[in-house]
Design a protein around this motif. Structure first.
Motif, PDB file in Angstrom:
ATOM      1  N   ALA A 310       0.850  -1.195   0.000  1.00  0.00           N
ATOM      2  CA  ALA A 310       0.000   0.000   0.000  1.00  0.00           C
ATOM      3  C   ALA A 310       0.884   1.244   0.000  1.00  0.00           C
ATOM      4  CB  ALA A 310      -0.923   0.005   1.215  1.00  0.00           C
ATOM      5  N   ILE A 311       0.491   2.236  -0.778  1.00  0.00           N
ATOM      6  CA  ILE A 311       1.254   3.480  -0.908  1.00  0.00           C
ATOM      7  C   ILE A 311       0.357   4.646  -0.497  1.00  0.00           C
ATOM      8  CG2 ILE A 311       2.535   4.981  -2.475  1.00  0.00           C
ATOM      9  CD1 ILE A 311       3.071   2.525  -4.216  1.00  0.00           C
ATOM     10  N   TYR A 312       0.864   5.478   0.411  1.00  0.00           N
ATOM     11  CA  TYR A 312       0.092   6.608   0.933  1.00  0.00           C
ATOM     12  C   TYR A 312       0.866   7.915   0.736  1.00  0.00           C
ATOM     13  CZ  TYR A 312      -2.711   3.066   3.346  1.00  0.00           C
ATOM     14  OH  TYR A 312      -3.516   1.992   3.640  1.00  0.00           O
ATOM     15  N   ASP A 313       0.128   8.965   0.418  1.00  0.00           N
ATOM     16  CA  ASP A 313       0.673  10.317   0.340  1.00  0.00           C
ATOM     17  C   ASP A 313      -0.045  11.200   1.357  1.00  0.00           C
ATOM     18  OD1 ASP A 313       2.572   9.935  -1.590  1.00  0.00           O
ATOM     19  OD2 ASP A 313       1.350  10.679  -3.255  1.00  0.00           O
ATOM     20  N   PRO A 314       0.615  12.240   1.872  1.00  0.00           N
ATOM     21  CA  PRO A 314      -0.085  13.194   2.748  1.00  0.00           C
ATOM     22  C   PRO A 314      -1.273  13.811   2.008  1.00  0.00           C
ATOM     23  CG  PRO A 314       2.290  13.527   2.848  1.00  0.00           C
ATOM     24  CD  PRO A 314       2.052  12.567   1.721  1.00  0.00           C
ATOM     25  N   ASP A 315      -2.393  13.995   2.726  1.00  0.00           N
ATOM     26  CA  ASP A 315      -3.589  14.535   2.076  1.00  0.00           C
ATOM     27  C   ASP A 315      -3.736  16.040   2.244  1.00  0.00           C
ATOM     28  OD1 ASP A 315      -4.333  14.854   4.713  1.00  0.00           O
ATOM     29  OD2 ASP A 315      -6.052  13.490   4.631  1.00  0.00           O
ATOM     30  N   GLY A 316      -2.767  16.674   2.921  1.00  0.00           N
ATOM     31  CA  GLY A 316      -2.831  18.116   3.111  1.00  0.00           C
ATOM     32  C   GLY A 316      -3.677  18.548   4.285  1.00  0.00           C
ATOM     33  N   ASN A 317      -4.309  17.588   4.957  1.00  0.00           N
ATOM     34  CA  ASN A 317      -5.156  17.907   6.113  1.00  0.00           C
ATOM     35  C   ASN A 317      -4.689  17.186   7.372  1.00  0.00           C
ATOM     36  OD1 ASN A 317      -7.132  19.593   4.728  1.00  0.00           O
ATOM     37  ND2 ASN A 317      -7.775  17.709   3.706  1.00  0.00           N
ATOM     38  N   GLY A 318      -3.429  16.786   7.381  1.00  0.00           N
ATOM     39  CA  GLY A 318      -2.894  16.089   8.538  1.00  0.00           C
ATOM     40  C   GLY A 318      -3.055  14.582   8.480  1.00  0.00           C
ATOM     41  N   GLY A 319      -3.693  14.076   7.434  1.00  0.00           N
ATOM     42  CA  GLY A 319      -3.877  12.634   7.274  1.00  0.00           C
ATOM     43  C   GLY A 319      -3.166  12.132   6.034  1.00  0.00           C
ATOM     44  N   HIS A 320      -3.609  10.993   5.544  1.00  0.00           N
ATOM     45  CA  HIS A 320      -3.003  10.398   4.355  1.00  0.00           C
ATOM     46  C   HIS A 320      -4.087   9.895   3.410  1.00  0.00           C
ATOM     47  CE1 HIS A 320       0.327  10.238   7.250  1.00  0.00           C
ATOM     48  NE2 HIS A 320       1.120  10.260   6.195  1.00  0.00           N
ATOM     49  N   ARG A 321      -3.781   9.936   2.132  1.00  0.00           N
ATOM     50  CA  ARG A 321      -4.671   9.376   1.122  1.00  0.00           C
ATOM     51  C   ARG A 321      -4.011   8.146   0.511  1.00  0.00           C
ATOM     52  NH1 ARG A 321      -3.599  10.428  -4.254  1.00  0.00           N
ATOM     53  NH2 ARG A 321      -1.829  11.793  -4.689  1.00  0.00           N
ATOM     54  N   LEU A 322      -4.832   7.157   0.210  1.00  0.00           N
ATOM     55  CA  LEU A 322      -4.322   5.932  -0.395  1.00  0.00           C
ATOM     56  C   LEU A 322      -4.102   6.164  -1.884  1.00  0.00           C
ATOM     57  CD1 LEU A 322      -3.677   2.859  -0.113  1.00  0.00           C
ATOM     58  CD2 LEU A 322      -6.057   2.452  -0.782  1.00  0.00           C
ATOM     59  N   VAL A 323      -2.854   6.098  -2.319  1.00  0.00           N
ATOM     60  CA  VAL A 323      -2.542   6.240  -3.739  1.00  0.00           C
ATOM     61  C   VAL A 323      -2.911   4.957  -4.475  1.00  0.00           C
ATOM     62  CG1 VAL A 323      -0.723   6.654  -5.438  1.00  0.00           C
ATOM     63  CG2 VAL A 323      -0.690   7.867  -3.248  1.00  0.00           C
ATOM     64  N   THR A 324      -2.453   3.827  -3.936  1.00  0.00           N
ATOM     65  CA  THR A 324      -2.786   2.535  -4.532  1.00  0.00           C
ATOM     66  C   THR A 324      -2.512   1.430  -3.525  1.00  0.00           C
ATOM     67  OG1 THR A 324      -2.493   1.126  -6.489  1.00  0.00           O
ATOM     68  CG2 THR A 324      -0.508   2.076  -5.527  1.00  0.00           C
ATOM     69  N   MET A 325      -3.094   0.262  -3.777  1.00  0.00           N
ATOM     70  CA  MET A 325      -2.866  -0.905  -2.924  1.00  0.00           C
ATOM     71  C   MET A 325      -3.139  -2.152  -3.760  1.00  0.00           C
ATOM     72  SD  MET A 325      -4.466  -1.839   0.827  1.00  0.00           S
ATOM     73  CE  MET A 325      -6.171  -1.820   0.242  1.00  0.00           C
ATOM     74  N   PHE A 326      -2.234  -3.127  -3.678  1.00  0.00           N
ATOM     75  CA  PHE A 326      -2.381  -4.303  -4.526  1.00  0.00           C
ATOM     76  C   PHE A 326      -1.655  -5.500  -3.922  1.00  0.00           C
ATOM     77  CE2 PHE A 326       1.154  -1.664  -5.861  1.00  0.00           C
ATOM     78  CZ  PHE A 326       2.218  -2.553  -5.920  1.00  0.00           C
ATOM     79  N   PRO A 327      -2.076  -6.715  -4.276  1.00  0.00           N
ATOM     80  CA  PRO A 327      -1.349  -7.911  -3.849  1.00  0.00           C
ATOM     81  C   PRO A 327      -0.077  -8.076  -4.678  1.00  0.00           C
ATOM     82  CG  PRO A 327      -3.270  -8.520  -5.153  1.00  0.00           C
ATOM     83  CD  PRO A 327      -3.336  -7.041  -4.971  1.00  0.00           C
ATOM     84  N   GLU A 328       1.018  -8.369  -3.996  1.00  0.00           N
ATOM     85  CA  GLU A 328       2.320  -8.490  -4.653  1.00  0.00           C
ATOM     86  C   GLU A 328       2.818  -9.927  -4.504  1.00  0.00           C
ATOM     87  OE1 GLU A 328       5.968  -5.411  -5.056  1.00  0.00           O
ATOM     88  OE2 GLU A 328       5.511  -6.043  -3.009  1.00  0.00           O
ATOM     89  N   PRO A 329       2.805 -10.711  -5.593  1.00  0.00           N
ATOM     90  CA  PRO A 329       3.172 -12.131  -5.499  1.00  0.00           C
ATOM     91  C   PRO A 329       4.674 -12.344  -5.385  1.00  0.00           C
ATOM     92  CG  PRO A 329       2.692 -11.556  -7.769  1.00  0.00           C
ATOM     93  CD  PRO A 329       2.396 -10.324  -6.953  1.00  0.00           C
ATOM     94  N   VAL A 330       5.046 -13.551  -4.989  1.00  0.00           N
ATOM     95  CA  VAL A 330       6.451 -13.957  -4.946  1.00  0.00           C
ATOM     96  C   VAL A 330       6.856 -14.369  -6.359  1.00  0.00           C
ATOM     97  CG1 VAL A 330       8.108 -15.584  -3.982  1.00  0.00           C
ATOM     98  CG2 VAL A 330       6.227 -14.720  -2.561  1.00  0.00           C
TER      99      VAL A 330
END
Length: 335
Positions: A310-330
């Motif tokens: 999961a990748i998060y960026d600051p949302d400008g309001n003191g929190g974070h927004r989810l940029v993307t999230m995905f299953p990552e296989p071996v």
């Protein structure tokens, strides 16, 4: 609650969504104004400099102060409505619990006019609705659901693109010593072109033509995809929601920039095998094309030992927004 009063939390949710949307529009207009005027003179010559000195501070104030203040106001309204909706839902759940606790008691709670206690089916529907609202919010934050929850299997395959042939100077498709067509490879996987971004939605090629190969978030760039095109399972909105909640619990509040977290499915959902919650494909490295039919040979991803990224960026309001999230296989399990 007063006599005859009935709260419609669906309406509150819609109003909150519109308030957040207004904030985004204000920020968008402010950004456009800034891009078009920042660093540019508003006039030429002596008269132009007078205009520059008189008007420039007003424009800068609109961009830096007024626009931000308006956006914050809309967001505050949206957050307030979200909190109100949640409080009403929580109050209804508290009433339901009290009713159960006192159902055999002579002093059982009596609901007033306008109050209602949800039965099991209604509670289940309310829970699904809240999960859906959370996923909708994540769609506004980034592209996680659009690329890794919403797509069909065919859209995941289209995202992998077309195998890239190895050609000679005359454009002829080269073959190996056994006469098999050769394709460009990297790290043991087939390299491809013409990757269709699932965020464009279904039937993107038919609707957008060549533009389907461009990134849905930045139309100036070709869409990119790793050797694997992966997603949460169809309808796994609840799993996606809990994975996001766990990802946020791993964030470092002292970190100011982008944060990337990786965790096992068991950490997010508890003990057990969760491979069935994922799906994905990659192109068969040893036999990428069926040259009799012209079809690409896809292989299903083996998610044993997979992580969730999961990748998060600051949302400008003191929190974070989810940029993307995905299953990552071996990778070693998928050759």
């Amino acid at each position: 609650m007063s006599k005859g009063f009935k709260a419609h939390t669906d309406h509150l949710a819609q109003a909150a969504k519109e308030a957040h949307g207004h904030a985004e529009q204000v920020e968008h207009h402010s950004s456009n104004l800034d891009a078009k005027t920042r660093g540019r003179l508003l006039g030429k010559g002596k008269f132009g400099m007078i205009v520059q000195k008189a008007v420039r501070p007003i424009i800068d104030s609109m961009i830096t102060d007024m626009s931000k203040s308006m956006a914050r106001g809309h967001r505050s309204i949206g957050h307030g409505l979200d909190i109100t909706r949640k409080n009403i839902d929580d109050a209804e759940e508290a009433i339901r619990k009290n009713l159960r606790r006192h159902q055999d008691d002579r002093d059982a709670i009596k609901l007033k006019v306008g109050q209602r206690a949800l039965d099991e089916d209604a509670l289940r529907d309310k829970y699904k609705q809240r999960v859906g609202q959370h996923v909708d919010d994540l769609r506004r934050q980034g592209h996680g659901p659009q690329r890794h929850l919403d797509p069909t299997d065919d859209m995941l395959k289209e995202r992998l693109g077309q195998p890239s042939p190895v050609r000679d100077g005359n454009g002829n498709h080269l073959t190996d010593n056994d006469g098999n067509p050769r394709y460009h490879m990297q790290d043991g996987y087939i390299q491809t072109t013409d990757k269709i971004d699932p965020a464009h939605g279904p039937n993107a090629k038919e609707r957008l033509g060549e533009n389907a190969y461009m990134d849905a978030e930045d139309a100036s760039k070709k869409h990119k995809c790793d050797s694997f095109s992966t997603s949460f399972g169809s309808g796994q909105h609840e799993a996606f929601t809990y994975a996001d909640q766990h990802g946020r619990s791993r964030l470092d509040p002292s970190e100011q920039g982008r944060q990337v977290v990786s965790f096992s499915p068991e950490e997010a959902w508890g003990p057990g095998s969760h491979h069935e919650r994922f799906r994905g494909f990659y192109i068969d490295p040893s036999n990428p094309m069926d040259h009799k039919t012209g079809n690409i040979n896809y292989k299903p991803v083996d998610f044993a030992g997979a992580k969730i990224k999961a990748i998060y960026d600051p949302d400008g309001n003191g929190g974070h927004r989810l940029v993307t999230m995905f299953p990552e296989p071996v990778r070693g399990r998928n050759r």
